[in-house]
Design a protein around this motif. Sequence first.
Motif, PDB file in Angstrom:
ATOM      1  N   ASP A 114       0.943  -1.126   0.119  1.00  0.00           N
ATOM      2  CA  ASP A 114      -0.065  -0.052  -0.056  1.00  0.00           C
ATOM      3  C   ASP A 114       0.933   1.285  -0.020  1.00  0.00           C
ATOM      4  O   ASP A 114       0.680   2.104  -0.685  1.00  0.00           O
ATOM      5  N   GLN A 177       2.141  -2.835   4.107  1.00  0.00           N
ATOM      6  CA  GLN A 177       0.626  -3.213   4.064  1.00  0.00           C
ATOM      7  C   GLN A 177       0.112  -2.407   5.371  1.00  0.00           C
ATOM      8  O   GLN A 177       0.022  -2.759   6.449  1.00  0.00           O
ATOM      9  N   LEU A 179      -3.087  -1.192   7.464  1.00  0.00           N
ATOM     10  CA  LEU A 179      -4.437  -1.630   8.237  1.00  0.00           C
ATOM     11  C   LEU A 179      -5.677  -1.162   7.384  1.00  0.00           C
ATOM     12  O   LEU A 179      -6.564  -1.388   7.089  1.00  0.00           O
ATOM     13  N   VAL A 180      -5.185   0.236   6.839  1.00  0.00           N
ATOM     14  CA  VAL A 180      -6.279   0.898   5.854  1.00  0.00           C
ATOM     15  C   VAL A 180      -5.549   0.844   4.319  1.00  0.00           C
ATOM     16  O   VAL A 180      -4.632   1.831   3.831  1.00  0.00           O
ATOM     17  N   ARG A 181      -6.499   0.259   3.585  1.00  0.00           N
ATOM     18  CA  ARG A 181      -5.806   0.001   2.310  1.00  0.00           C
ATOM     19  C   ARG A 181      -5.851   1.476   1.313  1.00  0.00           C
ATOM     20  O   ARG A 181      -4.896   1.753   0.699  1.00  0.00           O
ATOM     21  N   ASP A 182      -6.899   2.152   1.500  1.00  0.00           N
ATOM     22  CA  ASP A 182      -7.019   3.349   0.892  1.00  0.00           C
ATOM     23  C   ASP A 182      -6.452   4.687   1.091  1.00  0.00           C
ATOM     24  O   ASP A 182      -6.231   5.029   2.340  1.00  0.00           O
ATOM     25  N   ARG A 221     -12.277   1.584  12.734  1.00  0.00           N
ATOM     26  CA  ARG A 221     -12.908   0.332  12.930  1.00  0.00           C
ATOM     27  C   ARG A 221     -13.573  -0.085  11.716  1.00  0.00           C
ATOM     28  O   ARG A 221     -13.765  -1.075  10.973  1.00  0.00           O
ATOM     29  N   ARG A 222     -14.249   1.031  10.787  1.00  0.00           N
ATOM     30  CA  ARG A 222     -14.902   0.616   9.532  1.00  0.00           C
ATOM     31  C   ARG A 222     -13.878   0.407   8.555  1.00  0.00           C
ATOM     32  O   ARG A 222     -14.302  -0.465   7.644  1.00  0.00           O
ATOM     33  N   TRP A 223     -12.686   0.847   8.842  1.00  0.00           N
ATOM     34  CA  TRP A 223     -11.836   0.736   7.393  1.00  0.00           C
ATOM     35  C   TRP A 223     -10.575  -0.289   7.684  1.00  0.00           C
ATOM     36  O   TRP A 223     -10.180  -0.714   6.545  1.00  0.00           O
ATOM     37  N   ALA A 224     -10.422  -0.477   8.860  1.00  0.00           N
ATOM     38  CA  ALA A 224      -9.451  -1.642   9.099  1.00  0.00           C
ATOM     39  C   ALA A 224      -9.658  -2.712   8.575  1.00  0.00           C
ATOM     40  O   ALA A 224     -10.692  -3.297   8.761  1.00  0.00           O
ATOM     41  N   GLU A 225      -8.698  -3.429   7.924  1.00  0.00           N
ATOM     42  CA  GLU A 225      -8.652  -4.785   7.733  1.00  0.00           C
ATOM     43  C   GLU A 225      -7.330  -5.686   8.035  1.00  0.00           C
ATOM     44  O   GLU A 225      -6.222  -4.864   7.962  1.00  0.00           O
ATOM     45  N   THR A 226      -7.383  -6.653   8.923  1.00  0.00           N
ATOM     46  CA  THR A 226      -6.508  -7.282   9.442  1.00  0.00           C
ATOM     47  C   THR A 226      -6.150  -8.632   8.657  1.00  0.00           C
ATOM     48  O   THR A 226      -7.149  -9.247   7.941  1.00  0.00           O
TER      49      THR A 226
END
Length: 226
Positions: A114, A177, A179-182, A221-226
């Motif tokens: 990212d 990488q 936690l937040v891709r965008d 919390r909405r945006w994080a991907e783990t």
Amino acid sequence: MLLHIPDVLTTEQVAGMRAAMVDADWTDGRQTVGPQGAKVKRNLQLPDASPLRRQLGEQVVAALTRHPLYHAAALPLRTISPRFNRYEGGGEYGFHIDGAVMSTGHGDEQVRSDISCTLFLAEPDEYDGGELIVSDTYGEHEVKLPAGHAIVYPSSSLHRVTPVTRGARIAAFFWVQSLVRDDGARRLLLELDTSIRELSAAGADQPAILRLTGVYHNLLRRWAET
Ligand code: NI
């Protein structure tokens, strides 16, 4: 988001790393890129298997982990072990985009790139050329920072390193990488985080800061991907 992270390493830490690299076995940097990159890449790197690379890479990651601005901007989830490169004698790296998915070298663990990061390890007056040029929708940005300072930018950006015509440009580089891709979402979180810290330091109303802090965490919390 193209962001300058100042003072990642002290002058002494940079000097220690530079001394350790003086007698290192530098190899052709084309070994770590695909055929497209190999056409435009002319530099040297510490070999991936080199214990020195691993040791210095751990120092770089440890220093960045302690840096509040880096942490707030990158929100790192996984980090590729840093590599070290050296451009001299006209060495350059033409426009390219970094690979999207990379191996960490630990089993089959993979990292989505990212964020790209370059940590400068030579002072700007030690070499001519060697600017990092990052191209985005706002045009081309030229980056050449003091030793010990880093730049982070989206890995989706086209970028290049201009030819080094005097001296040597030495740097560490790696991918994260997040936690937040965008990238746009990361920028909003950084602006909110920075504002909360500044309001807090200015002695602003505590219930308001508490609500804003809640907004920060609920967006994360909405945006994080783990
Ligand atoms: Ni690159």
